[in-house]
Write an enzyme that holds these catalytic residues in place. Sequence first.
Site, short mmCIF file in Angstrom:
data_model
loop_
_atom_site.label_atom_id
_atom_site.label_comp_id
_atom_site.label_asym_id
_atom_site.label_seq_id
_atom_site.Cartn_x
_atom_site.Cartn_y
_atom_site.Cartn_z
N TYR A 140 0.77 -1.31 -0.16
CA TYR A 140 -0.17 -0.15 -0.07
C TYR A 140 0.91 1.15 0.13
O TYR A 140 0.26 2.69 -0.68
CB TYR A 140 -1.28 0.07 0.77
N LYS A 189 2.41 -15.68 2.40
CA LYS A 189 2.59 -16.20 1.65
C LYS A 189 4.25 -16.53 1.26
O LYS A 189 4.75 -16.45 0.25
CB LYS A 189 2.65 -15.51 0.08
N ASP A 221 -3.81 -18.02 2.15
CA ASP A 221 -4.87 -18.91 1.17
C ASP A 221 -5.27 -19.94 2.09
O ASP A 221 -6.59 -19.25 1.90
CB ASP A 221 -4.73 -19.15 -0.07
N ASP A 245 -5.81 -5.84 6.10
CA ASP A 245 -6.41 -5.62 5.11
C ASP A 245 -7.36 -6.39 4.85
O ASP A 245 -9.12 -6.53 5.09
CB ASP A 245 -6.56 -4.94 4.28
N ASP A 249 -11.15 -8.34 7.17
CA ASP A 249 -13.22 -8.03 6.64
C ASP A 249 -13.21 -9.40 6.16
O ASP A 249 -14.99 -9.50 6.60
CB ASP A 249 -13.23 -7.65 5.07
#
Length: 354
Positions: A140, A189, A221, A245, A249
Amino acid sequence: MEKRICVIEGDGIGPEVMAQAIKVLDRVAEKFSHKFNYEYRLAGGCAIDKTGCCLPKETLDCVLSTDSTLLGAVGGNKWDSQPANNRPEKALLGIRKAMQVYANLRPQKLYPQLSTPLRADVIADGIDIMIVRELVSGVYFGEHNQCVENGENVAVDIMKYTETEIKRVAKVAFELAEKRSGNLLLVDKANVLATSKLWRKVASEMSANYPNVNLSFMYVDNCAMQIIKNPSKIDVILTENMFGDILSDEASALTSSIGMAGSASLGDGKRGFYEAIHGSAPDIAGQDIANPIGMILSVAMMLKNSFDMQKEAQCVENAVQKFIENGYRTKDILQENTTLVKCSEAGDIICSYI
């Protein structure tokens, strides 16, 4: 005790939920003989409308000089035509970076009285997950470029982490895990990303300093799947900015509504940045139907983490619990045989329990 609080109401439902948070703070001040001084500033879309800039200097100055900041929500389709460096969301990133609030705490708790899309046997042991998300680095905040190569449009986003950036947020996660179940899950990851390999190396080395914490690893994942399949098995998650993030959610959907979740963004000092994790929801703005609980629980986190007001924070959390136990519901969490209340009514009822 007297505290100065920067209040950014924001866009959409932001002002509505913020009004309830201020009601709660006023009630806390009355009950415990505190004084909270509110300094209202603009950021996001409303700031663009009034000043042309998503994050005016006077807002940033206020954020950096007050004891903590509360944010309603920012953004909306209205400002989609703004250049990338002046979109409402850039205000958020700018505040976080300026404050260096690198550790974002996102608790995801299912109250047993609320519904969830998961089967009863899956949530038999409850859901109480704390996600610790790195907040001021990663993709980001990396370099973002669009260009043309060989006649084709190309886009590049850079994810970068330093050892220092990882260490400081990992320390927060290890200390939280010590106070909770003693289990810390690093989500990454590492089978693909160099940054994730560095996260594992740093966390593994730090774990020697926390003998009471069991550090484990999981690919992002798989974690996304385990949050659905076995949420009760997860306690504290440590992860980088983008993964945190997304996962927070996702987890919020299991707690009946994204409107139930608050968050705290902390750095090296006591000053923090507090916001509910829901968006500005412009489609329901002005209808007095938004859920203010996430914003109110963010207030409780501010009282606890920035102001060292443990009793006051517990009172707010208990009031929210009583609101739910007594069957009151905003539209997003309405169930059969419960009482529908407006956003403003929810604030009043919760204040009455403090």
